[in-house]
Design a protein around this motif. Structure first.
Motif, PDB file in Angstrom:
ATOM      1  N   LEU A  32       0.824  -1.211   0.000  1.00 31.65           N
ATOM      2  CA  LEU A  32       0.000   0.000   0.000  1.00 31.65           C
ATOM      3  C   LEU A  32       0.858   1.261   0.000  1.00 31.65           C
ATOM      4  O   LEU A  32       0.438   2.295  -0.529  1.00 31.65           O
ATOM      5  N   SER A  33       2.052   1.197   0.590  1.00 34.95           N
ATOM      6  CA  SER A  33       2.973   2.344   0.513  1.00 34.95           C
ATOM      7  C   SER A  33       3.376   2.610  -0.930  1.00 34.95           C
ATOM      8  O   SER A  33       3.365   3.758  -1.388  1.00 34.95           O
ATOM      9  N   MET A  34       3.729   1.551  -1.645  1.00 33.62           N
ATOM     10  CA  MET A  34       4.092   1.706  -3.056  1.00 33.62           C
ATOM     11  C   MET A  34       2.910   2.223  -3.867  1.00 33.62           C
ATOM     12  O   MET A  34       3.063   3.069  -4.748  1.00 33.62           O
ATOM     13  N   LEU A  35       1.729   1.710  -3.553  1.00 34.00           N
ATOM     14  CA  LEU A  35       0.535   2.196  -4.239  1.00 34.00           C
ATOM     15  C   LEU A  35       0.304   3.676  -3.926  1.00 34.00           C
ATOM     16  O   LEU A  35      -0.019   4.459  -4.815  1.00 34.00           O
ATOM     17  N   GLY A  36       0.489   4.049  -2.664  1.00 30.29           N
ATOM     18  CA  GLY A  36       0.321   5.452  -2.281  1.00 30.29           C
ATOM     19  C   GLY A  36       1.299   6.358  -2.989  1.00 30.29           C
ATOM     20  O   GLY A  36       0.922   7.422  -3.500  1.00 30.29           O
ATOM     21  N   PHE A  37       2.571   5.944  -3.047  1.00 30.15           N
ATOM     22  CA  PHE A  37       3.569   6.743  -3.761  1.00 30.15           C
ATOM     23  C   PHE A  37       3.237   6.821  -5.253  1.00 30.15           C
ATOM     24  O   PHE A  37       3.410   7.866  -5.887  1.00 30.15           O
ATOM     25  N   GLY A  38       2.761   5.711  -5.816  1.00 28.05           N
ATOM     26  CA  GLY A  38       2.387   5.712  -7.234  1.00 28.05           C
ATOM     27  C   GLY A  38       1.245   6.659  -7.518  1.00 28.05           C
ATOM     28  O   GLY A  38       1.281   7.430  -8.484  1.00 28.05           O
ATOM     29  N   LEU A  39       0.211   6.636  -6.677  1.00 24.57           N
ATOM     30  CA  LEU A  39      -0.932   7.538  -6.861  1.00 24.57           C
ATOM     31  C   LEU A  39      -0.521   8.996  -6.661  1.00 24.57           C
ATOM     32  O   LEU A  39      -0.962   9.885  -7.399  1.00 24.57           O
ATOM     33  N   LEU A  40       0.344   9.225  -5.666  1.00 26.37           N
ATOM     34  CA  LEU A  40       0.809  10.594  -5.413  1.00 26.37           C
ATOM     35  C   LEU A  40       1.642  11.105  -6.581  1.00 26.37           C
ATOM     36  O   LEU A  40       1.495  12.258  -7.012  1.00 26.37           O
ATOM     37  N   LEU A  41       2.505  10.240  -7.117  1.00 21.26           N
ATOM     38  CA  LEU A  41       3.323  10.622  -8.261  1.00 21.26           C
ATOM     39  C   LEU A  41       2.464  10.841  -9.490  1.00 21.26           C
ATOM     40  O   LEU A  41       2.700  11.771 -10.277  1.00 21.26           O
ATOM     41  N   TYR A  42       1.448   9.985  -9.667  1.00 22.25           N
ATOM     42  CA  TYR A  42       0.527  10.137 -10.800  1.00 22.25           C
ATOM     43  C   TYR A  42      -0.143  11.504 -10.761  1.00 22.25           C
ATOM     44  O   TYR A  42      -0.219  12.206 -11.777  1.00 22.25           O
ATOM     45  N   ASN A  43      -0.610  11.898  -9.585  1.00 22.00           N
ATOM     46  CA  ASN A  43      -1.254  13.207  -9.443  1.00 22.00           C
ATOM     47  C   ASN A  43      -0.249  14.340  -9.607  1.00 22.00           C
ATOM     48  O   ASN A  43      -0.552  15.365 -10.231  1.00 22.00           O
ATOM     49  N   GLN A  44       0.964  14.151  -9.083  1.00 20.44           N
ATOM     50  CA  GLN A  44       1.956  15.219  -9.119  1.00 20.44           C
ATOM     51  C   GLN A  44       2.461  15.487 -10.525  1.00 20.44           C
ATOM     52  O   GLN A  44       2.795  16.628 -10.863  1.00 20.44           O
ATOM     53  N   VAL A  45       2.529  14.452 -11.358  1.00 20.88           N
ATOM     54  CA  VAL A  45       2.931  14.655 -12.757  1.00 20.88           C
ATOM     55  C   VAL A  45       1.959  15.606 -13.449  1.00 20.88           C
ATOM     56  O   VAL A  45       2.365  16.517 -14.186  1.00 20.88           O
ATOM     57  N   ASP A  46       0.667  15.413 -13.209  1.00 20.47           N
ATOM     58  CA  ASP A  46      -0.334  16.314 -13.796  1.00 20.47           C
ATOM     59  C   ASP A  46      -0.175  17.729 -13.255  1.00 20.47           C
ATOM     60  O   ASP A  46      -0.319  18.704 -13.997  1.00 20.47           O
ATOM     61  N   VAL A  47       0.112  17.849 -11.947  1.00 21.64           N
ATOM     62  CA  VAL A  47       0.300  19.169 -11.340  1.00 21.64           C
ATOM     63  C   VAL A  47       1.511  19.866 -11.947  1.00 21.64           C
ATOM     64  O   VAL A  47       1.463  21.062 -12.261  1.00 21.64           O
ATOM     65  N   ILE A  48       2.604  19.118 -12.129  1.00 21.89           N
ATOM     66  CA  ILE A  48       3.827  19.696 -12.694  1.00 21.89           C
ATOM     67  C   ILE A  48       3.594  20.147 -14.133  1.00 21.89           C
ATOM     68  O   ILE A  48       4.025  21.237 -14.538  1.00 21.89           O
ATOM     69  N   GLU A  49       2.919  19.312 -14.905  1.00 25.95           N
ATOM     70  CA  GLU A  49       2.632  19.679 -16.287  1.00 25.95           C
ATOM     71  C   GLU A  49       1.788  20.952 -16.353  1.00 25.95           C
ATOM     72  O   GLU A  49       2.067  21.856 -17.140  1.00 25.95           O
ATOM     73  N   GLU A  50       0.762  21.023 -15.531  1.00 29.35           N
ATOM     74  CA  GLU A  50      -0.103  22.214 -15.522  1.00 29.35           C
ATOM     75  C   GLU A  50       0.675  23.440 -15.050  1.00 29.35           C
ATOM     76  O   GLU A  50       0.512  24.543 -15.576  1.00 29.35           O
ATOM     77  N   TYR A  51       1.558  23.238 -14.060  1.00 32.34           N
ATOM     78  CA  TYR A  51       2.346  24.336 -13.508  1.00 32.34           C
ATOM     79  C   TYR A  51       3.282  24.931 -14.561  1.00 32.34           C
ATOM     80  O   TYR A  51       3.397  26.150 -14.699  1.00 32.34           O
ATOM     81  N   TYR A  52       3.944  24.061 -15.307  1.00 27.85           N
ATOM     82  CA  TYR A  52       4.918  24.550 -16.274  1.00 27.85           C
ATOM     83  C   TYR A  52       4.307  24.932 -17.616  1.00 27.85           C
ATOM     84  O   TYR A  52       4.901  25.701 -18.369  1.00 27.85           O
TER      85      TYR A  52
END
Length: 291
Positions: A32-52
């Motif tokens: 579940l930790s790996m799943l949590g990091f994966g979901l967080l990274l999945y969301n953060q990639v979208d945030v980074i793309e929108e930010y830049y």
């Protein structure tokens, strides 16, 4: 009375098989930790793309010995170009200040760079960043132009790396999840076998299947929820001590991971672990254990 009996049986069953319970919780925590990091990274990639995406530019670097006349002509042509929304001239001094501000938390890097190496440049906001290559084609070979770059292409490499990490994290979480499910199933089988006489007696006195199965299912759910809570704690600790702590400089050029995104993982991880544990336990009892 029934609820009290079920809960007492749950904790008794967990204690009887304490070693397997701990192993199940640890496996759940890791997956579940790996799943949590994966979901967080999945969301953060979208945030980074929108930010830049809102700040992406085309940068036209000038030769070191470019004349003022050539510079002025390039600036005039850029401002009159239909693809361009805004043009900003950055002198060598401005470029050096930008470099210092960008890497202010890495003084060794700043000290290793000669200010004279950084060229003057035009930083161009496009009306549509997807048309950047068309503008670059018009100015790349102009007199006085050293190089023209599209920041979107550079950042796309970063996004590709993040996407690869995202997929790898989810794959590892999937593998760990399969291991967790097998461990849950095995634990339930052992628990049911160790209490086979109690189960037989309850069946003889007419106890319904759900009442017999409930303690075993609740054991799996309890262990899964504990694992989810530990997993959430690991993700939250990673944000505090890694992203905002020891490796803060590494993440300084990216938008921060918001607490809202981290807190959203708690109900997701708990819900997933509880549902999967319950379903796995029920299927195990249904098809492998005669109750």
């Amino acid at each position: 009375m029934r609820a009290k009996y079920v809960m007492s049986e749950v904790f008794l069953g967990l204690w009887r098989n304490i070693s397997m319970t701990v192993a199940m919780i640890i496996t759940m925590t890791v997956s579940l930790s790996m799943l949590g990091f994966g979901l967080l990274l999945y969301n953060q990639v979208d945030v980074i793309e929108e930010y830049y995406q809102t700040s992406l530019e085309v940068v036209i670097y000038l030769d070191r010995d470019v004349t003022e006349e050539v510079t002025a002509q390039i600036e005039s042509d850029l401002k009159s170009n239909d693809l361009v929304a805004q043009v900003e001239y950055e002198s060598k001094e401005d470029a050096w200040k930008r470099f210092q501000e960008t890497f202010e938390k890495s003084p060794d890097l700043v000290a290793s760079v000669d200010a004279e190496v950084l060229p003057a440049a035009f930083r161009i906001k496009m009306k549509n960043i997807d048309q950047a290559e068309e503008l670059i084609a018009q100015f790349a070979d102009r007199e006085g132009v050293y190089q023209a770059t599209n920041q979107k292409e550079i950042l796309q490499q970063v996004f590709d790396i993040l996407g690869g990490g995202q997929r790898l994290t989810l794959i590892v979480a999937l593998v760990q999840g399969v291991a967790a499910l097998m461990l849950v199933a095995n634990t339930i089988q052992v628990a049911a076998y160790s209490r086979r006489r109690e189960v037989a007696i309850m069946k003889l006195v007419g106890a319904p299947n759900w009442f017999v199965q409930a303690p075993f299912v609740m054991e799996a759910v309890f262990a899964g929820v504990i694992g989810a809570l530990f997993a959430f704690g690991i993700v939250a600790a990673a944000k505090v001590f890694v992203m905002e702590g020891q490796f803060k400089n590494l993440f300084s050029l990216m938008p921060p991971v918001e607490w809202n995104s981290v807190l959203l993982l708690l109900p997701i991880l708990v819900g997933i672990s509880a549902a999967i544990s319950a379903i796995t336990a029920w299927i195990t009892l249904r098809f492998n254990i005669k109750v």
